[in-house]
Design a protein around this motif. Structure first.
Motif, PDB file in Angstrom:
ATOM      1  N   VAL A   5      -9.323 -37.163 -13.185  1.00 49.10           N
ATOM      2  CA  VAL A   5      -7.875 -36.996 -13.156  1.00 49.10           C
ATOM      3  C   VAL A   5      -7.208 -37.722 -11.987  1.00 49.10           C
ATOM      4  CG1 VAL A   5      -7.968 -34.790 -14.367  1.00 49.10           C
ATOM      5  CG2 VAL A   5      -7.989 -34.816 -11.878  1.00 49.10           C
ATOM      6  N   VAL A   6      -7.993 -38.421 -11.169  1.00 55.69           N
ATOM      7  CA  VAL A   6      -7.436 -39.169 -10.048  1.00 55.69           C
ATOM      8  C   VAL A   6      -6.813 -40.455 -10.561  1.00 55.69           C
ATOM      9  CG1 VAL A   6      -8.012 -40.364  -7.895  1.00 55.69           C
ATOM     10  CG2 VAL A   6      -9.082 -38.180  -8.422  1.00 55.69           C
ATOM     11  N   ASN A   7      -5.612 -40.766 -10.108  1.00 49.97           N
ATOM     12  CA  ASN A   7      -4.898 -41.965 -10.540  1.00 49.97           C
ATOM     13  C   ASN A   7      -5.579 -43.235 -10.046  1.00 49.97           C
ATOM     14  OD1 ASN A   7      -2.808 -40.552 -11.823  1.00 49.97           O
ATOM     15  ND2 ASN A   7      -1.721 -40.303  -9.899  1.00 49.97           N
ATOM     16  N   LYS A   8      -5.309 -44.342 -10.740  1.00 50.02           N
ATOM     17  CA  LYS A   8      -5.809 -45.644 -10.302  1.00 50.02           C
ATOM     18  C   LYS A   8      -5.209 -45.988  -8.947  1.00 50.02           C
ATOM     19  CE  LYS A   8      -6.723 -47.591 -14.803  1.00 50.02           C
ATOM     20  NZ  LYS A   8      -6.440 -48.643 -15.757  1.00 50.02           N
ATOM     21  N   ALA A   9      -5.905 -46.850  -8.223  1.00 49.78           N
ATOM     22  CA  ALA A   9      -5.491 -47.306  -6.892  1.00 49.78           C
ATOM     23  C   ALA A   9      -5.411 -46.148  -5.901  1.00 49.78           C
ATOM     24  CB  ALA A   9      -4.167 -48.059  -6.962  1.00 49.78           C
ATOM     25  N   THR A  10      -6.285 -45.184  -6.073  1.00 48.66           N
ATOM     26  CA  THR A  10      -6.315 -44.007  -5.209  1.00 48.66           C
ATOM     27  C   THR A  10      -7.640 -43.936  -4.479  1.00 48.66           C
ATOM     28  OG1 THR A  10      -4.872 -42.775  -6.695  1.00 48.66           O
ATOM     29  CG2 THR A  10      -6.206 -41.478  -5.199  1.00 48.66           C
ATOM     30  N   LEU A  11      -7.574 -43.569  -3.208  1.00 51.12           N
ATOM     31  CA  LEU A  11      -8.788 -43.289  -2.456  1.00 51.12           C
ATOM     32  C   LEU A  11      -9.103 -41.809  -2.558  1.00 51.12           C
ATOM     33  CD1 LEU A  11      -8.462 -45.244   0.897  1.00 51.12           C
ATOM     34  CD2 LEU A  11     -10.023 -45.697  -0.987  1.00 51.12           C
ATOM     35  N   TYR A  12     -10.374 -41.504  -2.685  1.00 47.85           N
ATOM     36  CA  TYR A  12     -10.844 -40.124  -2.721  1.00 47.85           C
ATOM     37  C   TYR A  12     -11.861 -39.989  -1.596  1.00 47.85           C
ATOM     38  CZ  TYR A  12     -13.201 -35.919  -4.441  1.00 47.85           C
ATOM     39  OH  TYR A  12     -13.761 -34.677  -4.551  1.00 47.85           O
ATOM     40  N   VAL A  13     -11.586 -39.118  -0.646  1.00 45.96           N
ATOM     41  CA  VAL A  13     -12.471 -38.907   0.492  1.00 45.96           C
ATOM     42  C   VAL A  13     -12.886 -37.443   0.489  1.00 45.96           C
ATOM     43  CG1 VAL A  13     -12.685 -39.026   3.007  1.00 45.96           C
ATOM     44  CG2 VAL A  13     -11.258 -40.689   1.795  1.00 45.96           C
ATOM     45  N   VAL A  14     -14.186 -37.211   0.550  1.00 49.24           N
ATOM     46  CA  VAL A  14     -14.692 -35.848   0.548  1.00 49.24           C
ATOM     47  C   VAL A  14     -15.739 -35.724   1.655  1.00 49.24           C
ATOM     48  CG1 VAL A  14     -16.411 -36.311  -1.231  1.00 49.24           C
ATOM     49  CG2 VAL A  14     -15.634 -33.990  -0.873  1.00 49.24           C
ATOM     50  N   ASP A  15     -15.723 -34.604   2.328  1.00 52.17           N
ATOM     51  CA  ASP A  15     -16.625 -34.345   3.436  1.00 52.17           C
ATOM     52  C   ASP A  15     -17.513 -33.156   3.092  1.00 52.17           C
ATOM     53  OD1 ASP A  15     -17.773 -34.596   5.909  1.00 52.17           O
ATOM     54  OD2 ASP A  15     -16.077 -33.807   7.024  1.00 52.17           O
ATOM     55  N   GLU A  16     -18.472 -32.890   3.924  1.00 54.51           N
ATOM     56  CA  GLU A  16     -19.369 -31.730   3.767  1.00 54.51           C
ATOM     57  C   GLU A  16     -20.158 -31.793   2.471  1.00 54.51           C
ATOM     58  OE1 GLU A  16     -19.875 -29.732   6.254  1.00 54.51           O
ATOM     59  OE2 GLU A  16     -18.158 -30.275   7.453  1.00 54.51           O
ATOM     60  N   MET A  17     -20.803 -32.931   2.219  1.00 50.90           N
ATOM     61  CA  MET A  17     -21.620 -33.057   1.020  1.00 50.90           C
ATOM     62  C   MET A  17     -23.068 -32.621   1.252  1.00 50.90           C
ATOM     63  SD  MET A  17     -19.465 -33.870  -1.238  1.00 50.90           S
ATOM     64  CE  MET A  17     -20.255 -34.551  -2.674  1.00 50.90           C
ATOM     65  N   LEU A  18     -23.409 -32.284   2.473  1.00 49.03           N
ATOM     66  CA  LEU A  18     -24.716 -31.683   2.745  1.00 49.03           C
ATOM     67  C   LEU A  18     -24.661 -30.213   2.346  1.00 49.03           C
ATOM     68  CD1 LEU A  18     -25.727 -33.099   6.252  1.00 49.03           C
ATOM     69  CD2 LEU A  18     -26.780 -33.593   4.061  1.00 49.03           C
ATOM     70  N   VAL A  56     -18.152 -38.948   1.621  1.00 50.62           N
ATOM     71  CA  VAL A  56     -18.108 -39.963   0.567  1.00 50.62           C
ATOM     72  C   VAL A  56     -16.686 -40.522   0.532  1.00 50.62           C
ATOM     73  CG1 VAL A  56     -18.280 -40.393  -1.909  1.00 50.62           C
ATOM     74  CG2 VAL A  56     -19.858 -38.792  -0.812  1.00 50.62           C
ATOM     75  N   VAL A  57     -16.572 -41.842   0.471  1.00 49.37           N
ATOM     76  CA  VAL A  57     -15.286 -42.503   0.283  1.00 49.37           C
ATOM     77  C   VAL A  57     -15.383 -43.243  -1.043  1.00 49.37           C
ATOM     78  CG1 VAL A  57     -13.666 -44.210   1.164  1.00 49.37           C
ATOM     79  CG2 VAL A  57     -14.935 -42.762   2.764  1.00 49.37           C
ATOM     80  N   ALA A  58     -14.443 -42.973  -1.925  1.00 50.27           N
ATOM     81  CA  ALA A  58     -14.433 -43.611  -3.252  1.00 50.27           C
ATOM     82  C   ALA A  58     -13.043 -44.123  -3.568  1.00 50.27           C
ATOM     83  CB  ALA A  58     -14.877 -42.596  -4.307  1.00 50.27           C
ATOM     84  N   ALA A  59     -12.975 -45.149  -4.403  1.00 47.43           N
ATOM     85  CA  ALA A  59     -11.697 -45.702  -4.823  1.00 47.43           C
ATOM     86  C   ALA A  59     -11.736 -45.912  -6.329  1.00 47.43           C
ATOM     87  CB  ALA A  59     -11.425 -47.025  -4.132  1.00 47.43           C
ATOM     88  N   ARG A  60     -10.670 -45.505  -6.971  1.00 42.90           N
ATOM     89  CA  ARG A  60     -10.525 -45.793  -8.413  1.00 42.90           C
ATOM     90  C   ARG A  60      -9.802 -47.098  -8.546  1.00 42.90           C
ATOM     91  NH1 ARG A  60      -8.451 -41.975 -13.325  1.00 42.90           N
ATOM     92  NH2 ARG A  60      -9.122 -43.410 -14.943  1.00 42.90           N
TER      93      ARG A  60
END
Length: 61
Positions: A5-18, A56-60
């Motif tokens: 559901v994240v729009n295009k040209a968007t960065l998604y940053v999430v922490d605490e993946m351990l 994790v840093v991700a981009a759509r």
């Protein structure tokens, strides 16, 4: 999955993946599954980092 559901040209940053002691029992398999699928998602570029709490840093695109 949230990434659908994240729009295009968007960065998604999430922490605490351990794994965290406070996570519900069923949460770790979901996190692991997400990390495994990230490289194969169309229109996404992601960089899971192998330090600290495994952000994790991700981009759509």
């Amino acid at each position: 999955m949230l990434l659908e559901v994240v729009n295009k040209a968007t960065l998604y940053v999430v922490d605490e993946m351990l794994p965290q002691a406070t996570w519900p029992e069923a949460h770790q398999p979901r996190v692991g599954g997400c990390l495994e699928r990230l490289p194969d998602l169309p229109n996404w570029r992601a960089t899971p980092m192998r330090w600290a709490s495994r952000p994790v840093v991700a981009a759509r695109i």
